[in-house]
Design a protein around this motif. Structure first.
Motif, PDB file in Angstrom:
ATOM      1  N   ARG A 342      23.218  31.774 -18.479  1.00 37.00           N
ATOM      2  CA  ARG A 342      22.388  33.236 -18.819  1.00 37.00           C
ATOM      3  C   ARG A 342      22.916  34.196 -17.615  1.00 37.00           C
ATOM      4  O   ARG A 342      23.254  35.488 -18.215  1.00 37.00           O
ATOM      5  N   MET A 343      23.004  33.988 -16.574  1.00 32.99           N
ATOM      6  CA  MET A 343      23.788  34.861 -15.607  1.00 32.99           C
ATOM      7  C   MET A 343      25.036  35.306 -16.102  1.00 32.99           C
ATOM      8  O   MET A 343      25.505  36.513 -16.079  1.00 32.99           O
ATOM      9  N   ASP A 350      29.817  37.541 -23.601  1.00 35.68           N
ATOM     10  CA  ASP A 350      30.698  36.840 -24.458  1.00 35.68           C
ATOM     11  C   ASP A 350      29.931  36.023 -25.349  1.00 35.68           C
ATOM     12  O   ASP A 350      28.918  35.333 -25.034  1.00 35.68           O
ATOM     13  N   PRO A 351      30.061  36.106 -26.524  1.00 34.52           N
ATOM     14  CA  PRO A 351      29.143  35.511 -27.441  1.00 34.52           C
ATOM     15  C   PRO A 351      29.139  33.964 -28.040  1.00 34.52           C
ATOM     16  O   PRO A 351      28.508  33.228 -28.255  1.00 34.52           O
ATOM     17  N   LEU A 356      27.093  28.073 -26.477  1.00 32.54           N
ATOM     18  CA  LEU A 356      26.731  27.153 -25.332  1.00 32.54           C
ATOM     19  C   LEU A 356      25.495  27.183 -24.881  1.00 32.54           C
ATOM     20  O   LEU A 356      25.074  25.913 -24.618  1.00 32.54           O
ATOM     21  N   THR A 357      24.867  28.245 -24.761  1.00 35.30           N
ATOM     22  CA  THR A 357      23.442  27.982 -24.390  1.00 35.30           C
ATOM     23  C   THR A 357      22.498  27.411 -25.454  1.00 35.30           C
ATOM     24  O   THR A 357      21.569  26.574 -25.138  1.00 35.30           O
ATOM     25  N   ALA A 358      22.617  27.556 -26.541  1.00 37.37           N
ATOM     26  CA  ALA A 358      21.901  26.730 -27.749  1.00 37.37           C
ATOM     27  C   ALA A 358      22.198  25.221 -27.693  1.00 37.37           C
ATOM     28  O   ALA A 358      21.288  24.673 -27.785  1.00 37.37           O
ATOM     29  N   ARG A 359      23.571  24.962 -27.552  1.00 38.24           N
ATOM     30  CA  ARG A 359      23.901  23.553 -27.625  1.00 38.24           C
ATOM     31  C   ARG A 359      23.411  23.005 -26.116  1.00 38.24           C
ATOM     32  O   ARG A 359      22.585  21.754 -26.502  1.00 38.24           O
ATOM     33  N   LEU A 360      23.361  23.778 -25.102  1.00 38.87           N
ATOM     34  CA  LEU A 360      22.541  23.191 -23.737  1.00 38.87           C
ATOM     35  C   LEU A 360      20.977  22.904 -24.141  1.00 38.87           C
ATOM     36  O   LEU A 360      20.347  22.136 -23.596  1.00 38.87           O
ATOM     37  N   ALA A 361      20.368  24.178 -24.695  1.00 34.11           N
ATOM     38  CA  ALA A 361      19.061  23.991 -24.955  1.00 34.11           C
ATOM     39  C   ALA A 361      18.699  22.807 -25.837  1.00 34.11           C
ATOM     40  O   ALA A 361      17.840  21.963 -25.685  1.00 34.11           O
TER      41      ALA A 361
END
Length: 502
Positions: A342-343, A350-351, A356-361
């Motif tokens: 997030r930071m 960068d989209p 990556l954030t969705a996959r990590l969640a």
């Protein structure tokens, strides 16, 4: 040496038989008058005026029997327990008379007193005949040698010194026969006294109840000795610690054929009369031996249950440890990585970071679900009710919960109840085609009852899947039972009863 000791024992038994008959002479002479007195009181009680006579006669009969019991224990080693006290009841004179007349111990006393004079006379005639012959031969033989006998002839022979010697020679086997007859009298008296004075016990009755009736101690218990494990257990196979001195309780060992069978745990007051406890033990030794075999089997079953429970507990402990490791290790690392992403997204715009954030969640959600399936932290931290509610909140159908358990239960019980509900709700979501389900958990006495029901298609076969068998094993490991009711087309109901130890 051995022969001398055996002869001494025979003389002792013969002397004890004579001493017993002498001491109990009042019982023999007064037995029939006492019974007649009792019968008179019973007859007058029909008219409502015989209660004082009946009470006095019953007390007199019991006093005679107590005298006989003490003499039998002292001189015959009969080991007769105390005579139980009569039950008088309450109410009027007629009702109290009925209570007294219905007392089985009183009628056993009456039977004993009625038969006693007849048995004693018959035994004396048989046993004392050799003694009389011996005394007569001795008198005539000594008289013949001394020349001062009261008779001049023994049959066709004149009574002189030579005939006296012959008579004294015959007196020796007569003396041996007399000792044997008195010894036999001792044994017959011991057996008959025990048979008439000791209350009969129901052969199929519980050993503890038989001992309690014989000893007059309702707190008596039996600890069975298991030689291969070298410990005492109760009838359920649980280990028993014998009471220490000064605890108000005492114990008496029970042996049979040189083998330790059990220990009778009783009131310490009975320890002052150990022969009474030994008498009760001797009377029920066969039943105690049979109960010991049952206790041995129960102990093996209990050990098997405890070993299975230890396996379940070890598995639960490992699951909790894995859950904590995932929560404190990998899960925290993933949470920290999500914050870093997030930071990074805030700085770079960068989209690809969003992907990556969705996959990590998603990975974090799967990890949390995995950790919850291994062992839910909420069950350990907050207890059964919140843990079951969390299962209902995540259910695929509408789930109604009713958990009436406020206190914390032992960890194996909570785990068994939780995983039963979890597996049942999983089956509802996968196979039941149900629209709703209900979970009920409540205390019922010393047990926890867990019920899970649904309105699905039913038809569950417990032998078809490993999930139900696993639940049955988990429930059985804590000593519980699992019932499954699943008629085709009418839903399924699982009901588990889990005993809650104190």
């Amino acid at each position: 040496m051995i022969a001398a000791l055996e002869l001494d024992d025979r003389f002792t038994r013969a002397g004890h038989a004579i001493a017993y008959l002498a001491v109990t002479l009042p019982v023999t002479l007064l037995a029939l008058p006492a019974v007649a007195f009792l019968v008179l009181g019973a007859a007058l009680s029909v008219a409502g005026i015989g209660l004082p006579v009946l009470l006095a006669a019953a007390a007199f009969c019991r006093a005679l029997e107590r005298l006989d019991r003490r003499a039998a224990n002292r001189w015959l080693g009969a080991q007769v327990p105390p005579i139980p006290q009569p039950v008088l009841g309450t109410g009027g004179a007629f009702r109290r008379s009925l209570y007294l007349l219905s007392d089985r111990s009183l009628w056993r006393t009456v039977t004993h007193l009625t038969l006693r004079p007849l048995l004693v006379v018959a035994m004396l005639v048989v046993a004392l005949a050799p003694v009389f012959v011996f005394a007569l031969l001795l008198q005539l033989g000594v008289g013949g040698l001394a020349g001062a006998a009261d008779v001049d002839y023994v049959g066709p022979w004149p009574l002189n010194a030579w005939v006296g010697l012959v008579l004294l020679a015959f007196a020796v086997p007569a003396a041996a026969l007399s000792i044997a007859a008195l010894e036999a009298l001792y044994r017959v008296l011991a057996v008959s006294s025990h048979a008439l004075l000791v209350p009969r016990m129901a052969p199929g009755g519980p050993v503890r109840e038989m001992l309690a009736e014989s000893l007059g101690d309702r707190t008596v218990s039996v600890a069975y000795w298991l030689p291969d494990r070298e410990r005492f257990v109760d009838e359920l196979g649980r280990q028993v610690e014998l009471p220490p001195p000064g605890s108000g309780r005492a114990w008496t060992a029970v042996d049979r054929d040189g083998r330790r069978l059990a220990a009778i745990i009783h009131d310490a007051a009975l320890d002052t009369s150990p022969e009474l406890v030994m008498a009760a033990a001797a009377a029920s030794s066969l039943a105690i031996d049979n109960e010991r075999l049952k206790a041995d089997l129960q102990a093996r079953v209990e050990e098997l249950r405890l070993s299975r429970l230890r396996i379940i507990e070890a598995g639960d402990a490992a699951r909790r440890r894995i859950e904590r490791d995932l929560h404190d290790g990998a899960q925290q690392q993933l949470v920290s990585l999500a914050l870093d992403l997030r930071m990074l997204k805030a700085r770079l715009k960068d989209p690809q970071i969003d992907e990556l954030t969705a996959r990590l969640a998603a990975a974090l959600a799967e990890l949390r679900e995995l950790a919850r399936g291994i062992h839910p932290a909420i069950l350990t931290d907050r207890g059964l009710a919140p843990a079951i509610q969390s299962l209902a909140d995540r259910g695929a159908v509408a789930i109604d919960t009713d958990v009436e358990v406020e206190e914390r239960l032992p960890a194996p019980i909570e785990a068994a109840a939780y995983f039963l509900v979890a597996e049942a709700l999983t089956n509802v979501a996968r196979y039941a085609e149900a629209t709703s389900a209900r979970v009920e958990v409540r205390r019922s006495g010393e047990a926890l009852v867990v019920e899970v029901s649904d309105d699905g298609v039913g038809g569950v076969d417990p032998s078809a899947g490993s999930g139900i068998r696993g639940l049955q094993d988990r429930v059985a490991a804590v000593g519980g039972t699992l019932e499954i009711d699943s008629p085709v087309g009418h839903g399924t109901r699982l009901r588990a009863t889990l005993p809650v130890p104190e």
